[in-house]
Design a protein around this motif. Structure first.
Motif, PDB file in Angstrom:
ATOM      1  N   ALA A 213       0.818  -1.217   0.000  1.00 59.64           N
ATOM      2  CA  ALA A 213       0.000   0.000   0.000  1.00 59.64           C
ATOM      3  C   ALA A 213       0.853   1.269   0.000  1.00 59.64           C
ATOM      4  O   ALA A 213       0.351   2.358  -0.310  1.00 59.64           O
ATOM      5  CB  ALA A 213      -0.930   0.000   1.207  1.00 59.64           C
ATOM      6  N   MET A 214       2.144   1.145   0.313  1.00 59.70           N
ATOM      7  CA  MET A 214       3.020   2.315   0.347  1.00 59.70           C
ATOM      8  C   MET A 214       3.456   2.758  -1.051  1.00 59.70           C
ATOM      9  O   MET A 214       3.986   3.859  -1.227  1.00 59.70           O
ATOM     10  CB  MET A 214       4.259   2.010   1.208  1.00 59.70           C
ATOM     11  CG  MET A 214       3.938   1.789   2.675  1.00 59.70           C
ATOM     12  SD  MET A 214       5.391   1.227   3.626  1.00 59.70           S
ATOM     13  CE  MET A 214       6.471   2.646   3.436  1.00 59.70           C
ATOM     14  N   HIS A 215       3.285   1.899  -2.048  1.00 53.89           N
ATOM     15  CA  HIS A 215       3.608   2.229  -3.451  1.00 53.89           C
ATOM     16  C   HIS A 215       5.069   2.625  -3.646  1.00 53.89           C
ATOM     17  O   HIS A 215       5.374   3.533  -4.432  1.00 53.89           O
ATOM     18  CB  HIS A 215       2.684   3.332  -3.975  1.00 53.89           C
ATOM     19  CG  HIS A 215       1.318   2.849  -4.328  1.00 53.89           C
ATOM     20  ND1 HIS A 215       0.945   2.431  -5.588  1.00 53.89           N
ATOM     21  CD2 HIS A 215       0.215   2.696  -3.560  1.00 53.89           C
ATOM     22  CE1 HIS A 215      -0.317   2.044  -5.579  1.00 53.89           C
ATOM     23  NE2 HIS A 215      -0.787   2.201  -4.352  1.00 53.89           N
ATOM     24  N   GLU A 216       5.971   1.981  -2.960  1.00 58.12           N
ATOM     25  CA  GLU A 216       7.396   2.207  -3.223  1.00 58.12           C
ATOM     26  C   GLU A 216       7.803   1.403  -4.454  1.00 58.12           C
ATOM     27  O   GLU A 216       7.514   0.211  -4.550  1.00 58.12           O
ATOM     28  CB  GLU A 216       8.239   1.794  -2.016  1.00 58.12           C
ATOM     29  CG  GLU A 216       8.030   2.683  -0.805  1.00 58.12           C
ATOM     30  CD  GLU A 216       8.959   2.353   0.338  1.00 58.12           C
ATOM     31  OE1 GLU A 216       9.140   3.225   1.208  1.00 58.12           O
ATOM     32  OE2 GLU A 216       9.500   1.235   0.363  1.00 58.12           O
ATOM     33  N   VAL A 217       8.469   2.056  -5.391  1.00 60.78           N
ATOM     34  CA  VAL A 217       8.832   1.435  -6.664  1.00 60.78           C
ATOM     35  C   VAL A 217      10.319   1.641  -6.900  1.00 60.78           C
ATOM     36  O   VAL A 217      10.774   2.776  -7.068  1.00 60.78           O
ATOM     37  CB  VAL A 217       8.042   2.050  -7.833  1.00 60.78           C
ATOM     38  CG1 VAL A 217       8.309   1.279  -9.125  1.00 60.78           C
ATOM     39  CG2 VAL A 217       6.551   2.075  -7.524  1.00 60.78           C
ATOM     40  N   ALA A 218      11.099   0.549  -6.918  1.00 61.81           N
ATOM     41  CA  ALA A 218      12.542   0.694  -7.128  1.00 61.81           C
ATOM     42  C   ALA A 218      13.176  -0.670  -7.324  1.00 61.81           C
ATOM     43  O   ALA A 218      12.714  -1.672  -6.773  1.00 61.81           O
ATOM     44  CB  ALA A 218      13.196   1.389  -5.940  1.00 61.81           C
TER      45      ALA A 218
END
Length: 279
Positions: A213-218
């Motif tokens: 749910a934090m939507h961290e993209v890496a």
């Protein structure tokens, strides 16, 4: 299944390769060009008899798993791999395939890495191929099936998967796993295997659901990390990542500082082999 064309294609691709192309020693003088049949069979983890029958047009239709192994052993490009599948009467793999094709360029680099742990991962954290020292360090991943092939899935469903990292580093590792999956999900879409993985983990892991749910993209692979092996203990390594152009696969190479205690532990692992440790 086009047996004559399949046999001719396999033979010609085998003869076009030299031992050095697949990480094998040249050995004694060879009477014929290219790899021997038994060498291809060994690389593809199949019997020499079955491979020989394929080249002699006498074998039954190979499975998709066997074709994937042959494509990797013969260092086929994606186009050549698809051609191999069609000759064998199979549908060429898609993005939904459960047996991703190993990028030949990464495989060629891996072939030359024998004294340090190295492995090739898919964008879903699946170990596609690993050298002997990586298997000794992380465990042999070749027996894993289904969603369990993904290291991301194992991280959130199997407590034993976390023992490879010090407790203080596990929260960061959790976030890295999810951020990496976000990248794959963005590329592949919700109907892909990445989407299947997200749905499965969301049902069984509250931790995963909250991080998702934090939507961290890496793409995250720590440059320096400590790994904990059950037999030799903590090993400090530097991690180098080499991606394919589309970033669907990555070659990870782990090295220890020269003359360090960790370097000695890696040398010990090369002698111990996999032992009783498995992924």
């Amino acid at each position: 299944m086009d047996r004559p064309a399949l046999a001719d294609f396999l033979r010609r691709r085998r003869e076009a390769l030299q031992p050095a192309d697949v990480g094998l020693p040249m050995g004694a003088r060879r009477r014929a060009p290219g790899l021997r049949r038994e060498e291809v069979a060994s690389l593809a983890v199949m019997s020499t008899d079955y491979y020989t029958r394929l080249e002699q047009q006498r074998a039954p239709q190979p499975s998709e798993h066997m074709l994937s192994s042959l494509a990797r052993a013969l260092r086929l490009t994606a186009s050549e791999r698809d051609y191999l599948y069609r000759l064998a009467g199979r549908n060429a793999p898609t993005l939904l395939s459960t047996t991703p094709h190993v990028a030949p360029a990464l495989q060629r680099v891996l072939d030359r890495l024998v004294d340090t742990p190295a492995l090739i991962l898919s964008d879903l954290g699946e170990t596609l191929v690993q050298n002997d020292l990586a298997a000794a360090l992380f465990g042999d991943a070749s027996h894993l099936t289904g969603l369990a092939r993904s290291g991301i899935h194992r991280w959130f469903t199997d407590p034993g998967a976390r023992t490879m990292y010090p407790e203080a580093d596990r929260d960061r590792q959790s976030r890295s796993q999810v951020a990496n999956l976000r990248v794959a999900y963005g590329v592949r879409g919700p109907k892909s295997r990445a989407g299947e993985l997200v749905r499965a983990l969301s049902k069984v892991s509250q931790e995963f659901a909250e991080l998702w749910a934090m939507h961290e993209v890496a793409r995250r692979f720590e440059d320096h990390k400590t790994l904990v092996h059950p037999e030799v203990g903590a090993i400090e390594v530097d991690c180098q990542a080499l991606f394919t152009e589309d970033q669907s696969q990555v070659l990870l190479v782990l090295t220890a500082a020269p003359r360090s205690e960790s370097a000695e532990k890696l040398r010990l692992l090369s002698v111990l082999g996999q032992g009783s440790y498995s992924a």
